[in-house]
Design a protein around this motif. Structure first.
Motif, PDB file in Angstrom:
ATOM      1  N   GLN A   5       0.820  -1.202   0.000  1.00 21.24           N
ATOM      2  CA  GLN A   5       0.000   0.000   0.000  1.00 21.24           C
ATOM      3  C   GLN A   5       0.859   1.259   0.000  1.00 21.24           C
ATOM      4  N   LEU A   6       1.908   1.258   0.782  1.00 19.35           N
ATOM      5  CA  LEU A   6       2.775   2.430   0.842  1.00 19.35           C
ATOM      6  C   LEU A   6       3.425   2.697  -0.519  1.00 19.35           C
ATOM      7  N   ASN A   7       3.821   1.640  -1.206  1.00 16.19           N
ATOM      8  CA  ASN A   7       4.410   1.817  -2.531  1.00 16.19           C
ATOM      9  C   ASN A   7       3.385   2.332  -3.536  1.00 16.19           C
ATOM     10  N   VAL A   8       2.169   1.777  -3.483  1.00 15.52           N
ATOM     11  CA  VAL A   8       1.118   2.237  -4.398  1.00 15.52           C
ATOM     12  C   VAL A   8       0.760   3.692  -4.120  1.00 15.52           C
ATOM     13  N   ASP A   9       0.604   4.045  -2.846  1.00 16.56           N
ATOM     14  CA  ASP A   9       0.263   5.426  -2.501  1.00 16.56           C
ATOM     15  C   ASP A   9       1.345   6.391  -2.977  1.00 16.56           C
ATOM     16  N   SER A  10       2.606   5.998  -2.787  1.00 17.35           N
ATOM     17  CA  SER A  10       3.708   6.843  -3.234  1.00 17.35           C
ATOM     18  C   SER A  10       3.710   6.973  -4.760  1.00 17.35           C
TER      19      SER A  10
END
Length: 288
Positions: A45-50
């Motif tokens: 999720q953190l990678n997608v949000d970034s």
């Protein structure tokens, strides 16, 4: 996830016809979400949000960009791209991408991969790299209404010529491959995602045009959206044929229906008056 076949389902909506220039850039066309989900708060999720945040920022500077995010974990990278319609101003491109991101957030929460197509832009992300890979799978196809009158006998040939004018440009378009064409009173447009080579773009647009020729018959407009390109055609209002004649044809039908209803009401009222007059006379006769 080498192409958009990873989507479990698609959402779609209608497109305004006939003129592409009349469409709102944020008009919704379709969206798709992967079956795979990531856990809230996970590195994915953190990678997608970034990634999505970076794509939104990049849309102010370029009509196309592809990026990769692995800030939270290199083991769960997120790949994404956006493509704006070739005739949009930078501010309109950025606004369209923001609208696409909002659609993805509401339609595909926690999806490991998703795509959304608006009238003015396309946005795609996933957990496998798809950049540079062709994809001619049909994701959305729509044909306009067929006219009941007003078409010339050569209309199919003119439409096909307009679609053919979109292909065979191997040395032309670069990133995005935005193409416009016309033949007679038919206009057409196409665009490829910016990761496609000129030959890949030609191949994809040719497949999209073939889909329109096969499906749309005597329709006044048509759209075919494939994994890495789209093609569309519409009849020009200012040409030898326009959709106004078609609508007038239907207006005449509606006028006829309205006239029939009015005549029927008048006849009904006349019969009611005759019936009441008969009853009144019959009552008077009984009293005599």
């Amino acid at each position: 996830m080498n192409n958009l076949s990873f989507f479990l389902f698609l959402f779609s909506a209608s497109i305004a016809y006939p003129a592409a220039a009349d469409d709102s850039t944020s008009a919704f066309i379709y969206a798709g979400c992967s079956q795979t989900r990531y856990a809230p708060g996970s590195p994915s999720q953190l990678n997608v949000d970034s990634l999505l945040s970076s794509l939104a920022s990049a849309s102010f500077a370029s009509p196309y960009s592809n990026l990769t995010s692995a800030v939270a974990s290199a083991a769960f990278p997120a790949f994404g791209l956006f493509q704006c319609r070739g005739d949009l101003q930078p501010s309109d491109c950025a606004e369209c991408v923001r609208s696409a991101l909002s659609r993805i957030s509401s339609l595909c929460p926690f999806a490991a991969g998703a795509a959304v197509q608006l009238a003015g832009c396309f946005l795609l992300y996933g957990n496998d790299s798809f950049v540079g890979k062709p994809d001619t799978s049909v994701l959305y196809k729509k044909c306009g209404a067929a006219a009941g009158a007003g078409y010339g006998p050569d209309q199919i040939g003119i439409r096909d010529a307009a679609l053919a004018s979109l292909t065979g440009r191997g040395n032309g378009p670069t990133a995005g491959g935005y193409r416009v064409g016309a033949a007679g009173y038919v206009q057409a447009a196409a665009q490829c995602v910016g990761d496609q080579s000129a030959s890949q773009c030609d191949d994809c647009v040719a497949v999209a045009a073939a889909q329109l020729r096969a499906a749309c018959g005597y329709a006044v407009a048509g759209d075919a959206y494939l994994g890495k390109c789209y093609a569309r055609f519409w009849y020009n209002r200012n040409g030898a044929y326009n959709d106004e004649a078609y609508h007038h044809h239907h207006d005449d039908d509606e006028t006829g229906k309205t006239a029939a209803i009015v005549i029927g009401l008048i006849a009904g009222v006349a019969l009611l008056i005759m019936f009441l007059t008969f009853l009144r006379k019959a009552g008077s006769y009984g009293k005599d």
